[in-house]
Scaffold this motif. Structure first.
Motif, PDB file in Angstrom:
ATOM      1  N   CYS A   6      94.398 130.820 121.887  1.00 34.74           N
ATOM      2  CA  CYS A   6      95.910 131.781 121.972  1.00 34.74           C
ATOM      3  C   CYS A   6      96.318 131.619 120.397  1.00 34.74           C
ATOM      4  CB  CYS A   6      96.861 131.066 122.689  1.00 34.74           C
ATOM      5  SG  CYS A   6      98.439 131.836 122.896  1.00 34.74           S
ATOM      6  N   THR A   7      95.822 132.905 119.758  1.00 34.64           N
ATOM      7  CA  THR A   7      96.022 132.924 118.225  1.00 34.64           C
ATOM      8  C   THR A   7      97.581 132.791 117.801  1.00 34.64           C
ATOM      9  OG1 THR A   7      95.658 135.053 118.358  1.00 34.64           O
ATOM     10  CG2 THR A   7      93.734 133.778 117.821  1.00 34.64           C
ATOM     11  N   LYS A   8      98.360 133.334 118.563  1.00 37.76           N
ATOM     12  CA  LYS A   8      99.881 133.546 118.160  1.00 37.76           C
ATOM     13  C   LYS A   8     100.475 134.088 119.630  1.00 37.76           C
ATOM     14  CE  LYS A   8      98.804 138.550 116.940  1.00 37.76           C
ATOM     15  NZ  LYS A   8      98.971 139.284 115.901  1.00 37.76           N
ATOM     16  N   TYR A   9     101.574 133.965 119.669  1.00 32.25           N
ATOM     17  CA  TYR A   9     102.641 134.470 120.736  1.00 32.25           C
ATOM     18  C   TYR A   9     102.454 135.935 120.856  1.00 32.25           C
ATOM     19  CZ  TYR A   9     104.585 129.576 120.733  1.00 32.25           C
ATOM     20  OH  TYR A   9     104.811 128.215 120.936  1.00 32.25           O
ATOM     21  N   LYS A  62     103.047 129.867 116.734  1.00 34.23           N
ATOM     22  CA  LYS A  62     102.047 129.780 117.489  1.00 34.23           C
ATOM     23  C   LYS A  62     101.943 128.554 118.423  1.00 34.23           C
ATOM     24  CE  LYS A  62      98.628 128.399 114.215  1.00 34.23           C
ATOM     25  NZ  LYS A  62      97.228 128.638 113.502  1.00 34.23           N
ATOM     26  N   GLN A  66      96.359 125.480 121.378  1.00 37.74           N
ATOM     27  CA  GLN A  66      95.942 126.849 121.405  1.00 37.74           C
ATOM     28  C   GLN A  66      95.024 127.238 122.529  1.00 37.74           C
ATOM     29  OE1 GLN A  66      94.763 127.109 116.913  1.00 37.74           O
ATOM     30  NE2 GLN A  66      95.876 129.031 117.163  1.00 37.74           N
TER      31      GLN A  66
END
Length: 297
Positions: A6-9, A62, A66
């Motif tokens: 999950c690289t960012k929201y 983020k 992750q």
């Protein structure tokens, strides 16, 4: 190894399959090659987080963790030097809770965590779908003091938590009324519910019927709205704002219930690992029946 990062929201597309280093294995840990995991509503909440309060908990820009994913099933490939409960080749299932990390090809877990031998009667896909819905339902039903002879209404009976709650409430001897949509009525009956309410045709809060316990398994109702459907000493509980912690005892109880035929995880759809963003998109629609599974290896 490959992992879903999950690289960012943001939307499902922020989940990217990337190559990362294999996890190390400590003396008290086992290395598991995953065959299946799930995408839960909790994974989607973390990935799409828009509220500052949630980002203070999960990470500002983020997610701190992750690799999402809270439940899994797989085969042990390596054991640490002090491990005594498991051996190489054991087929296991596990619940990570908020520790996450299950959306990867491999994971190392402590032998004394929420980790157990997979029920032989289930596939890896089915075993991966036991823990989140099952332990969450157990937590809230206990909070509501479920017991034999009481009347229980489960709102949202077709989701992972709701479908587990119907089966578990019946196991504990309650009279169960399940609330779901028209398309799910027939199969929710197969879970063992005594009565079904189609929410598109009837509002349980206005039906005149009263229940000793109302469990909102989707967080869409409220105590004030449900008050008219409660008995004088009835209780209302909701998954909204609540959190069930992972523990081995609950995992073993669910395994026992699976083996005796009292509990079976429900799977809506399976996605290959490479399509995990699609699984997020499907779960986020809010209409899944039971669990959405990711298949690996």
């Amino acid at each position: 190894m490959k992992a879903a990062i999950c690289t960012k929201y943001g939307p499902p597309e922020v989940i990217q399959i990337q190559e990362i280093s294999m996890p190390s294995v400590q003396d008290n840990e086992v290395l598991i090659k995953l065959h299946a995991a799930t995408v839960t509503p909790g994974d989607c909440v973390i990935r799409s987080s828009k509220m500052l309060l949630m980002r203070l908990f999960f990470g500002i820009s983020k997610p701190r963790k992750q690799i999402l994913g809270s439940e899994l099933s797989g085969t042990i490939e390596e054991v640490g030097s002090s491990v005594t409960k498991f051996k190489k080749g054991d087929e296991v299932f596990a619940y990570r809770g908020m520790k996450l990390g299950a959306h990867a090809e491999y994971i190392s877990l402590a032998e004394h965590g929420a980790l157990a031998i997979k029920p032989a009667v289930l596939t890896h896909e089915e075993a991966a779908a036991i823990a989140f819905g099952g332990t969450t339902a157990l937590h809230f039903l206990r909070k509501g003091k479920v017991q034999a002879g009481i009347s229980v209404l489960i709102n949202g009976a077709s989701g992972s938590v709701g479908s587990s709650a119907v089966q578990l409430a019946k196991h504990f001897g309650a009279e169960v009324t399940a609330v779901c949509g028209s398309s799910n009525v027939d199969w929710v009956k197969t879970l063992g519910a005594d009565h079904i309410i189609d929410y598109t045709k009837e509002d349980f809060t206005k039906s005149g019927k009263r229940y000793d316990l109302i469990f909102d398994a989707v967080g869409k109702s409220s105590k004030s709205a449900s008050k008219a459907a409660l008995t004088a000493n009835g209780k209302f509980i909701s998954v909204k704002g609540g959190l069930a912690r992972e523990n081995l005892e609950d995992l073993l109880l669910l395994k026992q219930l699976v083996e005796t035929g009292a509990f079976k995880p429900v799977i809506d759809r399976s996605f290959p690992f490479e399509q995990i963003a699609g699984a997020h998109a499907y779960v986020e629609q809010g209409h899944k029946k039971g669990n959405v599974v990711i298949t690996l290896n």
